[in-house]
Design an enzyme around this catalytic site. Structure first.
Site, PDB file in Angstrom:
ATOM      1  N   CYS A 120     -10.880  -2.974  -3.759  1.00 59.13           N
ATOM      2  CA  CYS A 120      -9.966  -4.015  -4.268  1.00 59.13           C
ATOM      3  C   CYS A 120     -10.758  -5.244  -4.722  1.00 59.13           C
ATOM      4  CB  CYS A 120      -8.941  -4.389  -3.207  1.00 59.13           C
ATOM      5  SG  CYS A 120      -7.728  -3.074  -2.959  1.00 59.13           S
ATOM      6  N   ASN A 140       0.836  -1.204   0.000  1.00 57.83           N
ATOM      7  CA  ASN A 140       0.000   0.000   0.000  1.00 57.83           C
ATOM      8  C   ASN A 140       0.868   1.250   0.000  1.00 57.83           C
ATOM      9  OD1 ASN A 140       0.679  -0.802   2.655  1.00 57.83           O
ATOM     10  ND2 ASN A 140      -1.033   0.319   3.542  1.00 57.83           N
ATOM     11  N   ILE A 141       0.348   2.271  -0.682  1.00 56.98           N
ATOM     12  CA  ILE A 141       1.089   3.525  -0.860  1.00 56.98           C
ATOM     13  C   ILE A 141       0.142   4.669  -0.507  1.00 56.98           C
ATOM     14  CG2 ILE A 141       2.361   4.955  -2.511  1.00 56.98           C
ATOM     15  CD1 ILE A 141       2.635   2.312  -4.240  1.00 56.98           C
ATOM     16  N   GLU A 142       0.408   5.309   0.631  1.00 55.88           N
ATOM     17  CA  GLU A 142      -0.510   6.358   1.095  1.00 55.88           C
ATOM     18  C   GLU A 142      -0.126   7.720   0.524  1.00 55.88           C
ATOM     19  OE1 GLU A 142      -0.802   5.913   5.370  1.00 55.88           O
ATOM     20  OE2 GLU A 142      -2.073   4.132   5.088  1.00 55.88           O
ATOM     21  N   GLU A 200      -3.233  -4.666  -2.790  1.00 57.14           N
ATOM     22  CA  GLU A 200      -3.828  -5.557  -3.793  1.00 57.14           C
ATOM     23  C   GLU A 200      -3.902  -4.871  -5.149  1.00 57.14           C
ATOM     24  OE1 GLU A 200      -4.917  -4.712  -0.803  1.00 57.14           O
ATOM     25  OE2 GLU A 200      -6.364  -6.123   0.001  1.00 57.14           O
TER      26      GLU A 200
HETATM   27  N1  THU Z   1      -5.255  -1.180   2.737  1.00 61.45           N
HETATM   28  C1  THU Z   1      -4.753  -2.053   1.824  1.00 61.45           C
HETATM   29  O1  THU Z   1      -3.617  -1.921   1.356  1.00 61.45           O
HETATM   30  N2  THU Z   1      -5.544  -3.084   1.416  1.00 61.45           N
HETATM   31  C2  THU Z   1      -6.823  -3.276   1.847  1.00 61.45           C
HETATM   32  O2  THU Z   1      -7.559  -4.037   1.248  1.00 61.45           O
HETATM   33  C3  THU Z   1      -7.303  -2.555   3.038  1.00 61.45           C
HETATM   34  C4  THU Z   1      -6.594  -1.263   3.293  1.00 61.45           C
HETATM   35  C5  THU Z   1      -4.411  -0.065   3.178  1.00 61.45           C
HETATM   36  C6  THU Z   1      -4.853   1.276   2.672  1.00 61.45           C
HETATM   37  C7  THU Z   1      -4.272   2.195   3.720  1.00 61.45           C
HETATM   38  O3  THU Z   1      -2.922   2.496   3.359  1.00 61.45           O
HETATM   39  C8  THU Z   1      -4.243   1.376   4.992  1.00 61.45           C
HETATM   40  O4  THU Z   1      -4.409   0.030   4.586  1.00 61.45           O
HETATM   41  C9  THU Z   1      -5.338   1.734   5.978  1.00 61.45           C
HETATM   42  O5  THU Z   1      -6.582   1.737   5.363  1.00 61.45           O
END
Ligand code: THU
Length: 139
Positions: free
Chosen positions: A96, A45-47, A58
């Site tokens: 996702c 994940n990349i915020e 995903e």
């Molecule tokens: N996140 C994911 O990478 N996949 C998911 O299916 C649920 C949420 C990440 C997004 C965000 O960076 C962090 O988790 C908190 O929501």
């Protein structure tokens, strides 16, 4: 699914946690996506400071794979937790699941949720997204 492949996918997904960019939530997620012909694509994940541009692990894996020409997938493994500590399954968010619905057969696509190489459960996309809307609805 073959146990060796599942374990390899869990290991790969766990390795992605160190790339996860999460200055806002601290919730780290890693994914490993298996194509039908056996290739593996990873994602984290990349915020983002503006929040909504955040990309889940995903979708990172799917978009990497599709951008390289892949369109047929058999399974994805997802791991995640606060500060990268894997205490519970990190189930895919609704967005996702919808992206999976675009490229995967809901009856056969496997979603592996794990907290370790020994502790995991496997679900079909249909189990996690019943009555999903996909390309077939527009055919
Ligand atoms: N996140 C994911 O990478 N996949 C998911 O299916 C649920 C949420 C990440 C997004 C965000 O960076 C962090 O988790 C908190 O929501």
């Amino acid at each position: 699914m073959d146990k060796k492949i599942v374990e390899e996918m869990i290991e790969l997904a766990m390795e992605q946690l160190r790339f996860s960019y999460t200055p806002y939530s601290g919730f780290k997620v890693g994914a490993a996506l298996l194509t039908k012909d056996g290739k593996l694509y990873t994602g984290c994940n990349i915020e983002n400071a503006a929040y909504t541009p955040t990309n889940c692990a995903e979708r990172t894996a799917f978009f990497k794979a599709v951008s390289e020409g892949e369109k047929e997938f058999q399974a994805i493994c997802v791991v995640g937790g606060k500060d990268g500590v894997l205490t519970e399954y990190a189930a895919p968010c609704g967005v996702c699941r919808q992206v999976m619905m675009e490229f995967c057969n809901p009856d056969t696509f496997q979603i592996i949720l794990a907290t370790s190489k020994e502790q995991y459960e496997i679900f079909t996309l249909k189990e996690l997204l019943p009555l999903g809307f996909g390309p077939k609805n527009l055919a």
